[in-house]
Write a protein that holds these residues in place. Structure first.
Motif, PDB file in Angstrom:
ATOM      1  N   ASN A  66       7.485 -11.171  -4.728  1.00 22.88           N
ATOM      2  CA  ASN A  66       7.225 -11.957  -3.510  1.00 22.88           C
ATOM      3  C   ASN A  66       7.144 -11.095  -2.257  1.00 22.88           C
ATOM      4  OD1 ASN A  66       9.948 -11.291  -3.354  1.00 22.88           O
ATOM      5  ND2 ASN A  66      10.514 -13.215  -2.367  1.00 22.88           N
ATOM      6  N   GLY A  67       6.658  -9.868  -2.368  1.00 19.84           N
ATOM      7  CA  GLY A  67       6.511  -9.043  -1.175  1.00 19.84           C
ATOM      8  C   GLY A  67       6.185  -7.613  -1.544  1.00 19.84           C
ATOM      9  N   ASP A  68       5.854  -6.835  -0.528  1.00 21.51           N
ATOM     10  CA  ASP A  68       5.568  -5.428  -0.744  1.00 21.51           C
ATOM     11  C   ASP A  68       6.824  -4.682  -1.175  1.00 21.51           C
ATOM     12  OD1 ASP A  68       2.759  -5.069  -0.061  1.00 21.51           O
ATOM     13  OD2 ASP A  68       3.329  -5.668   1.974  1.00 21.51           O
ATOM     14  N   MET A  69       6.613  -3.535  -1.797  1.00 27.11           N
ATOM     15  CA  MET A  69       7.723  -2.659  -2.143  1.00 27.11           C
ATOM     16  C   MET A  69       8.473  -2.275  -0.871  1.00 27.11           C
ATOM     17  SD  MET A  69       7.552   1.149  -3.916  1.00 27.11           S
ATOM     18  CE  MET A  69       6.630   1.892  -2.569  1.00 27.11           C
ATOM     19  N   ILE A 665      12.403   0.955   7.253  1.00 29.90           N
ATOM     20  CA  ILE A 665      11.598   2.106   6.868  1.00 29.90           C
ATOM     21  C   ILE A 665      10.678   1.671   5.732  1.00 29.90           C
ATOM     22  CG2 ILE A 665      11.622   4.420   5.871  1.00 29.90           C
ATOM     23  CD1 ILE A 665      12.653   4.464   8.669  1.00 29.90           C
ATOM     24  N   ASP A 666       9.380   1.750   5.963  1.00 28.68           N
ATOM     25  CA  ASP A 666       8.405   1.327   4.961  1.00 28.68           C
ATOM     26  C   ASP A 666       8.124   2.498   4.026  1.00 28.68           C
ATOM     27  OD1 ASP A 666       6.326   0.416   3.443  1.00 28.68           O
ATOM     28  OD2 ASP A 666       4.969  -0.014   5.121  1.00 28.68           O
ATOM     29  N   PRO A 667       8.499   2.393   2.752  1.00 25.29           N
ATOM     30  CA  PRO A 667       8.268   3.518   1.839  1.00 25.29           C
ATOM     31  C   PRO A 667       6.794   3.825   1.663  1.00 25.29           C
ATOM     32  CG  PRO A 667       8.931   1.564   0.620  1.00 25.29           C
ATOM     33  CD  PRO A 667       9.131   1.253   2.065  1.00 25.29           C
ATOM     34  N   ASN A 668       5.943   2.799   1.758  1.00 25.49           N
ATOM     35  CA  ASN A 668       4.505   3.039   1.624  1.00 25.49           C
ATOM     36  C   ASN A 668       3.992   3.924   2.761  1.00 25.49           C
ATOM     37  OD1 ASN A 668       4.000   1.179  -0.714  1.00 25.49           O
ATOM     38  ND2 ASN A 668       4.772  -0.326   0.746  1.00 25.49           N
ATOM     39  N   LYS A 669       4.554   3.734   3.948  1.00 25.20           N
ATOM     40  CA  LYS A 669       4.173   4.571   5.087  1.00 25.20           C
ATOM     41  C   LYS A 669       4.681   5.993   4.915  1.00 25.20           C
ATOM     42  CE  LYS A 669       4.444   4.790  10.147  1.00 25.20           C
ATOM     43  NZ  LYS A 669       5.006   4.148  11.378  1.00 25.20           N
TER      44      LYS A 669
END
Length: 955
Positions: A66-69, A665-669
């Motif tokens: 239900n959402g981004d990593m 903190i966005d791990p994808n970023k």
């Protein structure tokens, strides 16, 4: 002679040569390695090559689709990948099947949010269509999360993950429920459970979080009408205190503590009315601070003046048989019934008045005490938090969690005040209160008919699907309860860290019966038929088989979409049975994953039970526990042999991350900017067993740490340019320094093996980094660069150095491969390019036990300490530019044991060493510098400007 006029011998020096770039460019390079592995069908190839080896199974706990990593996902999956890759490195067959939890409130709530944005009501939509939307929503996020997790370099069966919403999975969940039913460990009962009025469903403990709130606290007077052991109490008022005024309309009794001392007091209210009250003596002062009362003077015509306000005192047991009436008794019916005093061992004098009002609909203690005295719930509060329409007081009103409704000016307090029953009310009580994890709204305890698995009912007879009768007896014992079975398994299972056993043990030992039912649409149905007259659910193997087969073919829609007579067959009449409309707690779904992932045969590389479960520490009350209970009730043992837990990721200041604070903190970023390997290095570097931190400064530190490791690979690759087997030299023929490196490598190998066995990946990676930085870059590489660059290619010392470096390369690329999956592959391919080869197909490096030499290790520890002292002594001269390079220094110092002065000069990279004296003395050499090796050795030929060594090499 100046450096400008010297001859240039650079072309004669064997400088390192490699195409392995210093700048990693991970963000651009890593996707290419992913594409390469995908092209090789790497996961399947690894399975084929490891077939028949010792098995190690880590069972993946399902994240919600239900959402981004987020950063917690990233940490968790890197740690799992570390487990799988290190076990593979040890030579085992360690498959990894990722999975997702696709049912339940988190997903349903998100779909409902979309409905609300469009002004639509979910209840007006066809349930089958609504479930289809939930399924599509979950699948969309499975697809997105899958690509994000693959980008982390996680190696797994991504083309064939497990989903709890797969029809096969749903059918096995149904089959597992029916096994519980067949074993007799399932009952339908009315108990207070945590209920979300906003989401209109029961919640599990794991779906609840606690937040600090401010509530209205009230003191309410119940007039005593009977008191057989203290007649003088008749007409006095028993005072109760609560922070949930909305439960007063459902009050049915008053609890007292049998060993508590109670005071019978008289006060005067602001209105001038006198009132006698009964409260615990220890809480009298606190009551007087809150209540609208003052001390009565007891003055009457002809009476002496008395300042005492105490009429009498009683032991709690004296209150047996006492009866009071509800402040709203004038409404008649339910409110006119007597409110008995009941003894409760849970009553304390920590706060309140020492008398506790009992609403069996809204509290577990209340429910149990009232049930023991024949008082049943009345189900006055509806699922949306309103009192039912026919309720005599406040019928159809609410919601009960609304602060205004409960406030001092709200209808409850206003009506109590008008009836003379309100002694105090203030909206100033701060405390922790449960909220729904999903909607963030407050929850209530609400008694509703639900389905439960009992924790304390003996499990008699054979447990379905236990392997052997001996397994049942050894794992469970005759007549052992679910709680006893689970506690025994908690003791057997290995917990890392060990405190995890105490954490889950405390939860299981004190938990109530397991509530399995939910009142929602998106989930696996409770596939039971209940007889309308007897209230018993149907247990029939043939009926159950038809239900399971239908769900396997059509999914969860089969339960409500099929004529019940089809399931019941010819043996039963559909009109005689109620088809249950509830769904299963999503924790039961995830608790069954071991059954449909490890046992179903869809993933033949797996086996039951799992060697390891690994999740965050919150799963002691979530997935670890639901899996434990589900497996214990159906199989008599836990589905895992070991459990590893990690803490939560906080921001750089130690605060919990939240979008509202803007500190996430966005791990994808991070991956897009720095690369996945840097994020992976952070995940294993932090003390992940505890709560840990991440932030820009921390990640810059990880980038620096990564660069040092990368430079180690680069140096080794450059130094090994052109190396072939003809150069190799036996360890026994090597100089002592090389044998020391091999000793350290053997020590490191033993330490890393222990780290893998302990799941201590922080120590694993820090030991590797320290070896690269301190033992190699700052010492061995520094010392041997002269020999490597300037000795003859046939030199035994240079051959030994290159042999050791070859050994180091093979060991370090493999040991770093589970951490820096892309960089280790890049380094390996830079040296051994291959269309289908990979460092990730290799086993643990071969380490000769004979390399271990403790005496040699101690000796060189002393030599290194002496070298550091020399370096420190030279540093002031370098700062003053008296000496520009350590090669210009002559060092006089006390003798260093076990090494000659000439060899110590080489180790210390100085011009010369002289033993003698009591301290270290530094002077500048008078010797000329060799134009080739730049050393001041005292044997430079003025004609060639070369030292003897370099002259011989060029000759």
């Amino acid at each position: 002679m100046s450096d400008d006029t010297r001859k240039d011998y650079r072309d004669t020096v064997f400088l390192p040569k490699t195409d392995f770039p210093m700048k990693a460019g991970l963000a651009d390079a890593e996707p290419k390695w992913l594409a390469r592995w995908q092209g090789l069908d790497f996961y399947k190839r690894l399975r084929a090559e490891r077939k028949g080896r010792e098995k190690f199974v880590l069972h993946d706990g399902p994240p919600y689709a239900n959402g981004d990593m987020h950063i917690g996902h990233a940490l968790n999956h890197v740690l799992k990948d570390m487990v799988v890759r290190t076990q593979t490195l040890l030579g085992k067959d360690a498959p990894y099947v990722p999975g997702w939890d696709c049912h339940g409130l988190p997903i349903e709530w998100k779909v409902e949010e979309e409905y609300r944005k469009k002004g639509k009501n979910k209840d007006e939509v066809d349930p089958k269509a609504f479930r289809a939307e939930c399924r599509a929503y979950a699948q969309n996020w499975v697809n997105r999360q899958r690509e994000q997790l693959k980008r982390l370099g996680i190696n797994g069966d991504w083309d064939n993950p497990y989903l709890t919403m797969d029809f096969q999975a749903e059918s096995i969940i149904v089959a597992e429920l029916l096994k519980v039913a067949e074993s007799g460990q399932l009952y339908r009962g009315a108990k207070p459970v945590m209920w979300s009025p906003v989401e209109k469903t029961a919640l599990a403990e794991a779906e609840v979080e606690y937040e600090d709130i401010v509530s209205t606290q009230v003191d309410v007077a119940f007039e005593i009408t009977e008191a057989p052991n203290a007649p003088e109490l008749v007409g006095a008022h028993a005072v109760i205190w609560t922070t949930t005024p909305w439960t007063i309309p459902v009050n049915q009794a008053i609890a007292y503590g049998p060993d508590i001392t109670y005071n019978h007091l008289e006060y005067e209210r602001t209105s001038g009315e006198r009132i006698r009250v009964l409260i615990a003596s220890d809480l009298q002062t606190e009551f007087e601070k809150r209540a609208d009362v003052r001390i009565a003077d007891f003055v009457g015509p002809g009476d002496p003046i008395s300042t005492t306000r105490l009429i009498n005192y009683y032991r709690g047991s004296d209150l047996e048989g006492t009866v009071a009436r509800h402040p709203m008794h004038h409404l008649g019916g339910f409110f006119a019934k007597p409110r008995p005093f009941l003894p409760g061992d849970f009553v304390t004098t920590d706060s309140g008045t020492g008398l506790v009002h009992m609403a069996p609909d809204h509290g577990e203690d209340d429910f149990l005490l009232c049930k023991a005295h024949g008082i049943d719930p009345v189900f006055a509060v509806e699922g949306d938090g309103r009192y039912r329409a026919d309720w005599a007081w406040l019928g159809g009103q609410g919601s009960v969690i609304n602060p205004k409704f409960n406030g001092p000016e709200g209808p409850i307090c206003s009506d109590l005040k008008a009836a003379g029953g309100l002694l105090a009310a203030s909206a100033d009580y701060s405390h922790s209160y449960p909220h729904s994890w999903r909607s963030k709204a407050k929850v209530i305890f609400r008694c509703t008919p639900q389905w439960f698995v009992p924790m304390d009912k003996p499990i008699d007879g054979q447990i379905p699907l236990c392997k052997t009768e001996a397994d049942i007896r050894s794992a469970q014992g005759e007549g052992r309860t679910l709680r006893e079975t689970a506690m025994a398994e908690i003791e057997r299972v290995r917990w890392v860290p060990e405190r995890g056993a105490n954490r889950i043990g405390a939860m299981v030992s004190g938990r109530p019966d397991w509530v399995l039912s939910r009142q929602r649409a998106w989930g696996v149905p409770i596939t039971l038929f209940v007889h309308r007259k007897t209230g018993e659910y149907l247990v029939d193997a043939e009926v159950n088989a038809r239900i399971v087969a239908a769900v396997r073919a059509e999914g969860v829609d089969a339960w409500t979409g099929t004529d019940p007579q089809v399931f019941l067959g010819d043996a039963y009449k559909a009109d005689d049975y109620e088809r249950i409309g509830d769904i299963l707690d999503v924790w039961f779904d995830s608790g069954c994953t071991h059954a449909f992932v490890l046992e179903s045969g869809r993933w033949p590389d797996l086996r039951w039970p799992a060697d390891l479960y690994l999740e965050g520490s919150d799963q002691h009350r979530g997935w670890f526990q639901s899996s434990l209970l589900q497996s214990c009730v159906t199989r008599g043992r836990a589905p895992y042999d070991a459990v590893v837990t990690h803490g939560f990721t906080l921001d750089a200041s130690g605060r919990k991350m939240s979008k509202s604070l803007g500190n996430t903190i966005d791990p994808n970023k991070v991956i897009g900017e720095s690369g996945a390997d840097v994020l992976r290095l952070w995940a294993v570097n932090v003390d992940w067993r505890e709560d840990h931190r991440i932030g820009p400064e921390i990640m810059r530190g990880m980038t620096d740490a990564y660069r040092k490791v990368r430079n180690t690979f680069r140096y080794l690759l450059g130094a090994l340019d052109g190396f072939d087997e003809a150069e190799r030299i036996a360890a026994s023929e090597m100089p002592e320094l090389e044998r020391w490196v091999l000793h350290r490598l053997a020590e490191l190998g033993d330490e890393l093996r222990q780290c893998v066995n302990d799941y201590d990946f922080t120590r694993y990676v820090t030991a590797l980094q320290a070896f690269c930085v301190h033992d190699l870059s700052a010492f061995y590489f520094d010392v041997r660069k002269d020999s490597l660059y300037c000795d003859a290619v046939t030199s035994a010392k240079r051959r030994a150095c290159r042999t050791v470096m070859d050994t180091l390369f093979h060991a370090l690329t493999r040991w770093f491969a589970p951490v820096l999956v892309f960089t280790a592959e890049e380094a390996w391919q830079a040296r051994f390019p291959s269309e289908d080869g990979s460092v990730h197909l290799l086993d643990w490096p071969e380490i000769d036990a004979a390399w271990l030499d403790a005496a040699l290790g101690e000796k060189w520890a002393t030599i290194r300490a002496a070298r550091e002292s020399v370096t420190e002594a030279i540093e002031p001269f370098r700062r003053e530019k008296t000496i520009r390079s350590s090669n210009e220094a002559v060092v006089r110092l006390p003798e260093v044991a076990g090494i000659s002065a000439a060899d110590f000069a080489e180790v210390s990279i100085v011009s010369a060493v002289e033993y003698g004296g009591d301290s270290t003395v530094i002077t500048r050499t008078e010797a000329e510098k060799c134009a080739r090796c730049w050393r001041h050795t005292g044997d430079v030929d003025p004609a060639t400007e070369l030292c003897v060594r370099c002259d011989e090499v060029l000759a």
